[in-house]
Enzyme design. Structure first.
Site, PDB file in Angstrom:
ATOM      1  N   SER A   1       1.021  -1.210   0.019  1.00 18.21           N
ATOM      2  CA  SER A   1      -0.003   0.096  -0.082  1.00 18.21           C
ATOM      3  C   SER A   1       0.859   1.236  -0.024  1.00 18.21           C
ATOM      4  CB  SER A   1      -0.854  -0.018   1.105  1.00 18.21           C
ATOM      5  OG  SER A   1      -1.323   1.333   1.459  1.00 18.21           O
TER       6      SER A   1
ATOM      7  N   HIS B   1      -1.373  -1.331  -4.179  1.00 20.44           N
ATOM      8  CA  HIS B   1      -2.590  -1.119  -3.536  1.00 20.44           C
ATOM      9  C   HIS B   1      -2.673   0.476  -3.165  1.00 20.44           C
ATOM     10  CE1 HIS B   1      -5.697  -2.160  -0.804  1.00 20.44           C
ATOM     11  NE2 HIS B   1      -5.654  -1.295   0.013  1.00 20.44           N
TER      12      HIS B   1
ATOM     13  N   ASP C   1      -4.866   3.571  -2.020  1.00 21.90           N
ATOM     14  CA  ASP C   1      -6.071   3.890  -0.965  1.00 21.90           C
ATOM     15  C   ASP C   1      -6.512   5.159  -1.141  1.00 21.90           C
ATOM     16  OD1 ASP C   1      -6.093   1.432   0.939  1.00 21.90           O
ATOM     17  OD2 ASP C   1      -3.910   2.087   1.560  1.00 21.90           O
TER      18      ASP C   1
ATOM     19  N   MET D   1      -9.057   7.985  -0.482  1.00 23.97           N
ATOM     20  CA  MET D   1      -9.976   8.417   0.883  1.00 23.97           C
ATOM     21  C   MET D   1     -10.536   9.776   0.666  1.00 23.97           C
ATOM     22  SD  MET D   1      -7.578   7.212   3.931  1.00 23.97           S
ATOM     23  CE  MET D   1      -6.778   5.425   3.743  1.00 23.97           C
TER      24      MET D   1
ATOM     25  N   HIS E   1      -8.461   0.741  -3.705  1.00 28.16           N
ATOM     26  CA  HIS E   1      -9.370   0.508  -2.743  1.00 28.16           C
ATOM     27  C   HIS E   1     -10.052   1.807  -2.493  1.00 28.16           C
ATOM     28  CE1 HIS E   1      -9.451  -0.336   1.953  1.00 28.16           C
ATOM     29  NE2 HIS E   1     -10.651  -0.229   1.408  1.00 28.16           N
TER      30      HIS E   1
ATOM     31  N   MET F   1     -12.318   4.196  -0.385  1.00 25.95           N
ATOM     32  CA  MET F   1     -12.921   4.381   0.653  1.00 25.95           C
ATOM     33  C   MET F   1     -13.529   5.990   0.630  1.00 25.95           C
ATOM     34  SD  MET F   1      -9.566   2.925   3.036  1.00 25.95           S
ATOM     35  CE  MET F   1      -8.507   3.248   1.581  1.00 25.95           C
TER      36      MET F   1
ATOM     37  N   MET G   1     -11.169  -5.848   5.935  1.00 24.90           N
ATOM     38  CA  MET G   1     -10.467  -5.148   6.524  1.00 24.90           C
ATOM     39  C   MET G   1     -10.182  -5.466   8.069  1.00 24.90           C
ATOM     40  SD  MET G   1      -9.812  -2.409   4.750  1.00 24.90           S
ATOM     41  CE  MET G   1      -8.899  -1.458   5.867  1.00 24.90           C
TER      42      MET G   1
ATOM     43  N   ASP H   1      -6.478  -6.261   4.487  1.00 23.73           N
ATOM     44  CA  ASP H   1      -5.844  -5.116   4.679  1.00 23.73           C
ATOM     45  C   ASP H   1      -5.638  -4.663   5.958  1.00 23.73           C
ATOM     46  OD1 ASP H   1      -4.866  -2.622   4.068  1.00 23.73           O
ATOM     47  OD2 ASP H   1      -6.540  -2.148   2.980  1.00 23.73           O
TER      48      ASP H   1
HETATM   49  C1  DX5 Z   1      -6.018   1.708   5.642  1.00 26.25           C
HETATM   50  C2  DX5 Z   1      -5.887   1.158   4.326  1.00 26.25           C
HETATM   51  C3  DX5 Z   1      -4.554   0.174   4.279  1.00 26.25           C
HETATM   52  C4  DX5 Z   1      -3.339   0.780   4.984  1.00 26.25           C
HETATM   53  C5  DX5 Z   1      -2.658  -0.522   5.462  1.00 26.25           C
HETATM   54  O1  DX5 Z   1      -7.419   2.303   5.617  1.00 26.25           O
HETATM   55  O2  DX5 Z   1      -6.930   0.839   3.743  1.00 26.25           O
HETATM   56  O3  DX5 Z   1      -4.293  -0.080   2.840  1.00 26.25           O
HETATM   57  O4  DX5 Z   1      -2.580   1.504   4.092  1.00 26.25           O
HETATM   58  O5  DX5 Z   1      -1.554   0.097   6.204  1.00 26.25           O
HETATM   59  P1  DX5 Z   1      -0.690  -0.741   7.241  1.00 26.25           P
HETATM   60  O6  DX5 Z   1      -0.075  -1.906   6.540  1.00 26.25           O
HETATM   61  O7  DX5 Z   1       0.361  -0.109   7.870  1.00 26.25           O
HETATM   62  O8  DX5 Z   1      -1.912  -1.415   8.238  1.00 26.25           O
HETATM   63 ZN    ZN Z   2      -6.379  -0.253   1.655  1.00 25.21          ZN
END
Ligand code: DX5
Ligand code: ZN
Length: 216
Positions: free
Chosen positions: A7, A32, A34, A36, A65, A67, A136, A174
């Site tokens: 990620s 990956h 993220d 947000m 991903h 969010m 998650m 994740d």
């Molecule tokens: C959290 C994300 C993850 C995050 C994981 O909301 O969806 O993908 O980057 O990070 P680590 O591996 O540090 O928990």
């Molecule tokens: Zn993620």
């Protein structure tokens, strides 16, 4: 062998090309990404234009991903900048089935994600329509949180459902994954491990990636 999806949330955002190339060299399976929006989760990260720029510098599949609230409004944008897999939270829209179909319309693989408190029964009626389920194992929003152990039971229950019904679905996990807990996560049924801080905050990301990939 487990598949590994670093990620980039924990990468250096001022040097994203370099950060992606750093993990590419160790044969990772996905990047990956993220996304947000500050509404669905209490953090804001990156959008389609960053993904579009990254698409030009690597051919590793992008695992996006989302969010974000109202994900259906942005599916076309993410599909058109080169996402290979788009994962939508079932909590983010009351029309998840429609949103999944929308992703498929663009010829992109589709995943559904569940927050730690969301039970598997929420997605039981749409399992036939997805390529992947993202469990998650932290509350989404930030990297570097601790793995929530109740996720293990959810992973193994999902694995059982997949095997019993002969579904062709990958399980991605994740949040809070590192070299100490990855074996039990794969044992529970995970196919794809997302790791942010464990890889990007490590002195030797290649070592971690190799260790995670070797788990079976
Ligand atoms: C959290 C994300 C993850 C995050 C994981 O909301 O969806 O993908 O980057 O990070 P680590 O591996 O540090 O928990
Ligand atoms: Zn993620």
């Amino acid at each position: 062998m487990a598949k590994v999806a670093p990620s980039i949330l924990s990468a250096d955002f001022a040097n994203l090309e370099k950060e992606v190339k750093k993990v590419e060299a160790f044969g990772v399976d996905f990047i990956h990404i993220d996304v947000m929006d500050g509404h669905f989760v209490p953090n804001i990260t990156i959008g389609p234009c960053v993904i579009e720029s990254l698409r030009k510098v690597t051919s590793i599949p992008f695992d996006v991903h989302l969010m974000i609230e109202k994900p259906e409004k942005y599916i076309k944008d993410f599909a058109s900048v080169g996402a290979d897999l788009i994962t939508i939270h079932c909590e983010a829209t009351c029309h998840i089935q429609r949103a999944l179909q929308e992703v498929k319309k663009y010829g992109v693989k589709v995943g559904v994600a569940l927050n730690p408190a969301t039970p598997l029964c929420f997605i039981e009626n749409i399992l036939e329509e997805v390529d992947l389920v993202l469990i998650m194992s932290v509350n989404p929003g930030f990297g570097g949180q601790n793995f929530i152990r109740s996720s293990l039971k959810k992973i193994s229950s999902l694995k059982k459902i997949i095997l019993e019904n002969n579904y062709n679905i990958k399980i991605e996990v994740d949040g809070g994954i590192n070299e100490n807990n990855a074996v039990e996560i794969v044992k529970a049924g995970a196919d794809i491990l997302v790791a942010g801080s464990a890889i990007y905050k490590s002195e030797n990301p290649g070592d971690i990636i190799k260790k995670l990939k070797m788990i079976n």
